[in-house]
Scaffold this active site. Structure first.
Site, PDB file in Angstrom:
ATOM      1  N   ASP A  67       9.171 -13.952  -8.771  1.00  9.71           N
ATOM      2  CA  ASP A  67       8.458 -14.440  -7.833  1.00  9.71           C
ATOM      3  C   ASP A  67       7.950 -15.858  -8.501  1.00  9.71           C
ATOM      4  OD1 ASP A  67       6.782 -13.336  -9.752  1.00  9.71           O
ATOM      5  OD2 ASP A  67       6.017 -11.900  -8.219  1.00  9.71           O
ATOM      6  N   ASN A 136      -3.876  -4.290  -6.702  1.00 13.37           N
ATOM      7  CA  ASN A 136      -3.774  -3.501  -5.124  1.00 13.37           C
ATOM      8  C   ASN A 136      -2.559  -2.812  -4.949  1.00 13.37           C
ATOM      9  OD1 ASN A 136      -1.958  -5.560  -4.966  1.00 13.37           O
ATOM     10  ND2 ASN A 136      -2.873  -6.693  -3.362  1.00 13.37           N
ATOM     11  N   HIS A 138       0.726  -3.881  -5.606  1.00 12.09           N
ATOM     12  CA  HIS A 138       1.792  -4.766  -5.159  1.00 12.09           C
ATOM     13  C   HIS A 138       2.608  -4.816  -6.349  1.00 12.09           C
ATOM     14  CE1 HIS A 138      -0.403  -8.773  -6.918  1.00 12.09           C
ATOM     15  NE2 HIS A 138       0.356  -8.202  -8.023  1.00 12.09           N
ATOM     16  N   GLU A 143       2.837  -7.353  -0.926  1.00 11.12           N
ATOM     17  CA  GLU A 143       1.585  -6.962  -0.909  1.00 11.12           C
ATOM     18  C   GLU A 143       1.303  -5.692  -0.017  1.00 11.12           C
ATOM     19  OE1 GLU A 143      -0.663  -8.113  -2.844  1.00 11.12           O
ATOM     20  OE2 GLU A 143      -1.033 -10.260  -2.672  1.00 11.12           O
TER      21      GLU A 143
HETATM   22  C1  F6R Z   1       4.402 -11.308 -11.617  1.00  7.75           C
HETATM   23  C2  F6R Z   1       4.272 -10.216 -10.596  1.00  7.75           C
HETATM   24  C3  F6R Z   1       3.101  -9.565 -10.283  1.00  7.75           C
HETATM   25  C4  F6R Z   1       2.424  -9.051 -11.577  1.00  7.75           C
HETATM   26  C5  F6R Z   1       1.041  -8.320 -11.211  1.00  7.75           C
HETATM   27  C6  F6R Z   1       0.352  -7.576 -12.498  1.00  7.75           C
HETATM   28  O1  F6R Z   1       5.625 -11.839 -11.701  1.00  7.75           O
HETATM   29  O2  F6R Z   1       5.299 -10.076  -9.566  1.00  7.75           O
HETATM   30  O3  F6R Z   1       3.509  -8.513  -9.566  1.00  7.75           O
HETATM   31  O4  F6R Z   1       3.461  -8.296 -12.251  1.00  7.75           O
HETATM   32  O5  F6R Z   1       0.149  -9.021 -10.507  1.00  7.75           O
HETATM   33  O6  F6R Z   1       0.061  -8.822 -13.319  1.00  7.75           O
HETATM   34  P1  F6R Z   1      -0.782  -8.638 -14.507  1.00  7.75           P
HETATM   35  O7  F6R Z   1       0.376  -8.356 -15.566  1.00  7.75           O
HETATM   36  O8  F6R Z   1      -1.190 -10.152 -14.968  1.00  7.75           O
HETATM   37  O9  F6R Z   1      -1.871  -7.582 -14.657  1.00  7.75           O
END
Ligand code: F6R
Length: 244
Positions: A67, A136, A138, A143
């Site tokens: 992403d 959450n 995702h 989401e």
């Molecule tokens: C990042 C992504 C997100 C993160 C998620 C967890 O490329 O796709 O889904 O993996 O928000 O983020 P962290 O590792 O910072 O807790």
């Protein structure tokens, strides 16, 4: 879903690095799906070290990142492009042409997503997808929602994601409200998925993930339907699974 609980963040990162190295050593032109965020930082550091010691060779590896924020310039210090360049790509022997990242500065996000989806399938699909876990639930930036988008698409970020990611920005207002992300089917087409979670702040969502049946309000529960997914977590995140 196979669950591997590690005794530390370092141990979790090392296990993920070993899985990637094994994948590449078995298939040097492997297609990797890569994630950003705090969780995989240790993994990238270990892969950089392994590459320097010639334990793994990235020269034929192809990558697709999950992403990117939208709108976002590649040169912005908060872009996922900058993150990947600083933490990984600039330090390993990957070919620039083999690196794929969604462009957050495109004028036509729909076309950008369509091209990305085609590039992934033209490469034969993703062999190994690394995922982090949002607080959450995702995965990528898919989401919680009633309906899941299947292919790579533009999405509105939830307030909870904006709040969580504001730690990297000067203020909450500076966090982009949208992102481009691989869809659920794009992620599911990966032959193997490794989802990583560490730290006490992931404990709640991990326990929700396992105490609920598959539902789109917790997108990570969908991974229970994938036939080759490993959850790699440290004991702080997976404490409830151990009943400690
Ligand atoms: C990042 C992504 C997100 C993160 C998620 C967890 O490329 O796709 O889904 O993996 O928000 O983020 P962290 O590792 O910072 O807790």
């Amino acid at each position: 879903m196979q669950i591997t609980i590690c005794d530390s963040y370092e141990n979790m990162s090392e296990k993920a690095a070993q899985m990637i190295a094994e994948q590449i050593n078995n298939k040097p032109d492997s297609v990797l799906g890569l994630a950003t965020g705090s969780t995989p930082l240790g993994l990238y550091k270990m892969l950089v070290d392994m590459n320097a010691k010639k334990e793994v060779d990235f020269s034929k590896v192809i990558s697709f990142n999950l992403d990117e924020y939208y709108p976002m310039k590649q040169s912005d210090k908060n872009s996922y492009f900058t993150y990947m360049l600083d933490n990984f790509f600039s330090q390993v022997n990957m070919e620039r042409n083999n690196i794929h990242m969604l462009r957050g500065d495109t004028d036509n996000p729909e076309a950008e997503c369509e091209i990305y989806e085609k590039q992934i399938s033209d490469c034969g699909g993703i062999d190994l997808q690394i995922l982090g876990l949002g607080n959450n639930g995702h995965i990528g930036f898919n989401e919680p929602n009633k309906i899941m988008e299947l292919q790579t698409h533009i999405t509105k970020l939830h307030t909870s994601t904006i709040m969580a990611n504001s730690r990297f920005f000067n203020s909450v207002e500076d966090v982009p409200k949208y992102a481009l992300t691989m869809g659920i089917a794009t992620i599911f087409s990966a032959k193997k998925i490794v989802i990583m979670a560490s730290g006490i702040e992931k404990k709640k969502i991990i326990s929700e993930m396992f105490n609920n049946s598959v539902n789109t309000s917790i997108p990570a529960t969908l991974l229970k339907l994938h036939n080759n997914t490993v959850l790699l977590c440290d004991h702080r995140a997976c404490c409830d699974l151990l009943y400690c």
